[in-house]
Design an enzyme around this catalytic site. Sequence first.
Site, PDB file in Angstrom:
ATOM      1  N   SER A  37       1.725  59.315  80.728  1.00  0.00           N
ATOM      2  CA  SER A  37       2.586  58.153  80.536  1.00  0.00           C
ATOM      3  C   SER A  37       3.991  58.455  81.053  1.00  0.00           C
ATOM      4  CB  SER A  37       2.646  57.756  79.067  1.00  0.00           C
ATOM      5  OG  SER A  37       3.555  56.690  78.863  1.00  0.00           O
ATOM      6  N   SER A 145      -7.866  63.735  64.036  1.00  0.00           N
ATOM      7  CA  SER A 145      -7.001  64.718  63.375  1.00  0.00           C
ATOM      8  C   SER A 145      -7.453  64.865  61.935  1.00  0.00           C
ATOM      9  CB  SER A 145      -5.542  64.253  63.398  1.00  0.00           C
ATOM     10  OG  SER A 145      -4.732  65.057  62.552  1.00  0.00           O
ATOM     11  N   TYR A 158       0.770  57.789  61.004  1.00  0.00           N
ATOM     12  CA  TYR A 158      -0.023  58.666  61.874  1.00  0.00           C
ATOM     13  C   TYR A 158      -1.365  58.988  61.236  1.00  0.00           C
ATOM     14  CZ  TYR A 158      -1.636  62.747  64.431  1.00  0.00           C
ATOM     15  OH  TYR A 158      -2.415  63.626  65.157  1.00  0.00           O
TER      16      TYR A 158
END
Length: 246
Positions: A37, A145, A158
């Site tokens: 990005s 995660s 998150y």
Amino acid sequence: MELKNKVALVTGGGTGIGRATSFELAKRGATVIVNYSSSRSDADEAAQWINSYGGRAIAIQADVSKDEQVRSMIQTVVQHFGTVDLLVNNASITKHIPMDDLEAAAEEVWDELFDVNVKGMFYCARAVAPFMKKKLNGAIVNIGSIAGQTGLGSSLPYAVSKAAVHGLTKSLARALAPDIRVNCIVPGAVATRWWAGREQEMSRLAPHLPLQRISTPKDIAAMICTALEQEAMTGQVITVDSGQTM
């Protein structure tokens, strides 16, 4: 599935786990598209390194949170290489916010994290799916995660975004079967730039893990490639964390 001669797209492929995965895919004979990005120099360097060692790689810019940029990237890849066989949905961002500071978890934080971490993975999977289906064989690995399993992480949004990635994996596995396999690799603490400035915290954590070591990007990359190779596995969420969540 052998990875040799396959065309693999790695989002966020210029740094950390993505970089290690780009290198590991190239070692196993895949052509690698290193997406980035904003980390252009890192992605270009990764692609150049692969090419200098006899592999084949290019770096392509696209913000995965923008569907039109994702579709344009995939069209460019197909024009260059004919198809996309493998996708590693690695690109993710976070904001470091104390878990109990609910007021700091503002609307723009939720939107930014979900746009990249969840919607971005969906956009990439949707864009590559027609090409994988045409060949009746494709594989996608999403990077989750342990924050999505434990609820504890760099911020509340998150952790929730990564829980959503785990759910997205199972939903995509059902939606894209039987031609495309979708699995999720779930790292614990990994020695990447996300820990920059908190190295002492990492060194204190390591002795308390069952394996007494912090995972490296190379550890996670090896497991990602193994998951891509497995032809009898889909919808699985696999933890690689040195026993951190046992």
